[in-house]
Design an enzyme around this catalytic site. Structure first.
Site, PDB file in Angstrom:
ATOM      1  N   MET A   1      39.503  57.998  35.929  1.00  0.00           N
ATOM      2  CA  MET A   1      40.018  57.361  37.110  1.00  0.00           C
ATOM      3  C   MET A   1      40.389  58.234  38.337  1.00  0.00           C
ATOM      4  SD  MET A   1      39.791  54.000  36.848  1.00  0.00           S
ATOM      5  CE  MET A   1      40.533  53.715  38.319  1.00  0.00           C
TER       6      MET A   1
ATOM      7  N   HIS B   1      30.144  46.909  40.042  1.00  0.00           N
ATOM      8  CA  HIS B   1      31.237  47.278  39.172  1.00  0.00           C
ATOM      9  C   HIS B   1      32.293  46.115  39.577  1.00  0.00           C
ATOM     10  CE1 HIS B   1      34.490  50.048  37.365  1.00  0.00           C
ATOM     11  NE2 HIS B   1      35.115  49.491  38.308  1.00  0.00           N
TER      12      HIS B   1
ATOM     13  N   ASP C   1      35.916  44.673  38.831  1.00  0.00           N
ATOM     14  CA  ASP C   1      37.350  45.177  38.492  1.00  0.00           C
ATOM     15  C   ASP C   1      37.970  43.878  37.893  1.00  0.00           C
ATOM     16  OD1 ASP C   1      37.490  48.091  38.698  1.00  0.00           O
ATOM     17  OD2 ASP C   1      37.039  47.433  40.977  1.00  0.00           O
TER      18      ASP C   1
ATOM     19  N   HIS D   1      34.987  46.418  34.266  1.00  0.00           N
ATOM     20  CA  HIS D   1      36.242  47.414  33.988  1.00  0.00           C
ATOM     21  C   HIS D   1      37.454  46.486  33.637  1.00  0.00           C
ATOM     22  CE1 HIS D   1      38.847  50.583  35.850  1.00  0.00           C
ATOM     23  NE2 HIS D   1      39.237  50.410  34.734  1.00  0.00           N
TER      24      HIS D   1
ATOM     25  N   MET E   1      40.900  46.315  33.322  1.00  0.00           N
ATOM     26  CA  MET E   1      42.314  47.012  33.299  1.00  0.00           C
ATOM     27  C   MET E   1      43.202  45.916  32.775  1.00  0.00           C
ATOM     28  SD  MET E   1      41.822  48.733  37.203  1.00  0.00           S
ATOM     29  CE  MET E   1      40.344  47.484  37.737  1.00  0.00           C
TER      30      MET E   1
ATOM     31  N   GLY F   1      33.897  51.761  46.168  1.00  0.00           N
ATOM     32  CA  GLY F   1      34.305  50.660  46.773  1.00  0.00           C
ATOM     33  C   GLY F   1      34.412  50.366  48.100  1.00  0.00           C
ATOM     34  N   SER F   2      35.273  51.418  48.769  1.00  0.00           N
ATOM     35  CA  SER F   2      35.609  51.312  50.340  1.00  0.00           C
ATOM     36  C   SER F   2      34.534  52.101  50.837  1.00  0.00           C
ATOM     37  CB  SER F   2      36.987  51.936  50.394  1.00  0.00           C
ATOM     38  OG  SER F   2      37.225  52.957  49.795  1.00  0.00           O
TER      39      SER F   2
ATOM     40  N   MET G   1      41.672  42.769  36.150  1.00  0.00           N
ATOM     41  CA  MET G   1      43.044  43.327  36.169  1.00  0.00           C
ATOM     42  C   MET G   1      43.880  42.005  35.682  1.00  0.00           C
ATOM     43  SD  MET G   1      43.421  44.668  39.940  1.00  0.00           S
ATOM     44  CE  MET G   1      42.362  45.787  40.759  1.00  0.00           C
TER      45      MET G   1
ATOM     46  N   ASP H   1      35.659  56.673  38.841  1.00  0.00           N
ATOM     47  CA  ASP H   1      36.111  55.514  39.532  1.00  0.00           C
ATOM     48  C   ASP H   1      37.101  55.733  40.174  1.00  0.00           C
ATOM     49  OD1 ASP H   1      36.653  53.070  40.213  1.00  0.00           O
ATOM     50  OD2 ASP H   1      36.833  52.239  38.188  1.00  0.00           O
ATOM     51  N   GLY H   2      36.957  55.564  41.496  1.00  0.00           N
ATOM     52  CA  GLY H   2      38.203  55.679  42.462  1.00  0.00           C
ATOM     53  C   GLY H   2      38.214  56.714  43.509  1.00  0.00           C
ATOM     54  N   GLY H   3      38.269  56.442  44.687  1.00  0.00           N
ATOM     55  CA  GLY H   3      38.160  57.529  45.737  1.00  0.00           C
ATOM     56  C   GLY H   3      36.906  58.459  45.861  1.00  0.00           C
TER      57      GLY H   3
ATOM     58  N   GLY I   1      44.149  49.620  40.134  1.00  0.00           N
ATOM     59  CA  GLY I   1      44.829  48.668  40.775  1.00  0.00           C
ATOM     60  C   GLY I   1      44.469  48.218  42.141  1.00  0.00           C
TER      61      GLY I   1
ATOM     62  N   SER J   1      41.566  49.205  45.550  1.00  0.00           N
ATOM     63  CA  SER J   1      40.434  49.862  46.107  1.00  0.00           C
ATOM     64  C   SER J   1      41.062  50.756  47.587  1.00  0.00           C
ATOM     65  CB  SER J   1      39.318  48.966  46.619  1.00  0.00           C
ATOM     66  OG  SER J   1      38.569  49.522  47.004  1.00  0.00           O
ATOM     67  N   GLY J   2      40.581  51.793  47.982  1.00  0.00           N
ATOM     68  CA  GLY J   2      40.767  52.270  49.172  1.00  0.00           C
ATOM     69  C   GLY J   2      41.945  53.350  49.246  1.00  0.00           C
TER      70      GLY J   2
ATOM     71  N   SER K   1      32.260  48.563  43.931  1.00  0.00           N
ATOM     72  CA  SER K   1      33.169  47.827  43.424  1.00  0.00           C
ATOM     73  C   SER K   1      33.524  46.697  44.262  1.00  0.00           C
ATOM     74  CB  SER K   1      34.507  48.867  43.437  1.00  0.00           C
ATOM     75  OG  SER K   1      35.644  47.918  42.949  1.00  0.00           O
TER      76      SER K   1
END
Ligand code: DX5
Ligand code: ZN
Length: 217
Positions: A138, A33, A35, A67, A69, A198-199, A37, A176-178, A143, A145-146, A8
């Site tokens: 999700m 990816h 993002d 993506h 959002m 991402g992270s 927003m 997506d996420g974590g 909103g 990353s990390g 991401s």
């Protein structure tokens, strides 16, 4: 199942956007990816269509997964398709006619996807399963990353995999996420194949090894 890893861009060093994009592609990532927003849909802001176009110019063969959002993605889909989005993901929680927007995205020659937020049950996707290429769950509140992975996401992936099989639909499950080496193996076992990270990718000094570790479950 073959695992795909999508770094991401939100987690990249934005002062070195071109280098970061090239580094992600060279690290064996399957797609980028991006993002997007608006501050009504999430408590943050990020990129616009010009960044998608910039990524296209920087790495023309690096697939662009966008993506949205946004509360009104329908107003911007054309703009993102024109800027080089190859998959466009819209949220179930957005304020538009989803059936119509999914159809529109496909008619532009772009792949489509629906994303669901952590509080949205998997069952809302049943009416759309035969119309979409990817369902995206999700693993964090959208909103930033990390953030820490929400453990209930795992069960949602299992429910979704059963729903897809039951509907004889042909769509992939993306998370997506974590996402990290701590949860990717179980998510893959339950039926997810595409992972945004991402992270776990851009924040690493050695993204090649980080992506390899995520793929080796
Ligand atoms: C969250 C974004 C994610 C995020 C993932 O709003 O949609 O794509 O950047 O970042 P990590 O992998 O760090 O959770
Ligand atoms: Zn995302």
């Amino acid at each position: 199942m073959k695992i795909e890893i999508l770094p991401s861009l939100l987690a990249a060093d934005l002062g070195r956007l071109a280098e970061e994009t090239r580094r992600a592609e060279a690290s064996g990532a399957d797609a980028l990816h991006i993002d997007i927003m608006d501050p009504h849909f999430v408590p943050n802001m990020s990129f616009g269509p010009s960044i998608v176009d910039f990524c296209r110019k920087t790495c023309p063969t690096f697939y662009r997964n966008v993506h949205l959002m946004m509360s009104r993605p329908d107003l911007y889909i054309q703009m993102f398709a024109d800027s080089g989005a190859q998959t466009i993901q819209v949220h179930f929680e957005s304020d538009c006619d989803l059936h119509e927007q999914l159809r529109r995205i496909r008619s532009m020659g772009v792949k489509n996807a629906i994303v669901i937020n952590p509080e949205t049950p998997a069952e809302v996707l049943i009416p759309y399963l035969r119309q979409i290429e990817y369902v995206v769950v999700m693993g964090v509140h959208p909103g930033y990353s990390g953030q820490k992975y929400i453990p209930e996401t795992t069960e949602k992936v299992a429910v979704l995999a059963e729903m897809i099989a039951g509907a004889e639909a042909d769509c992939f499950i993306q998370v997506d996420g974590g996402v990290s080496t701590a949860n990717i193996a179980e998510l893959e076992r339950l039926g997810a194949g595409v992972f945004v990270a991402g992270s776990a990718t851009f924040s690493s000094d050695d993204p090649l090894s980080a992506i390899k570790a995520l793929k080796t479950v």
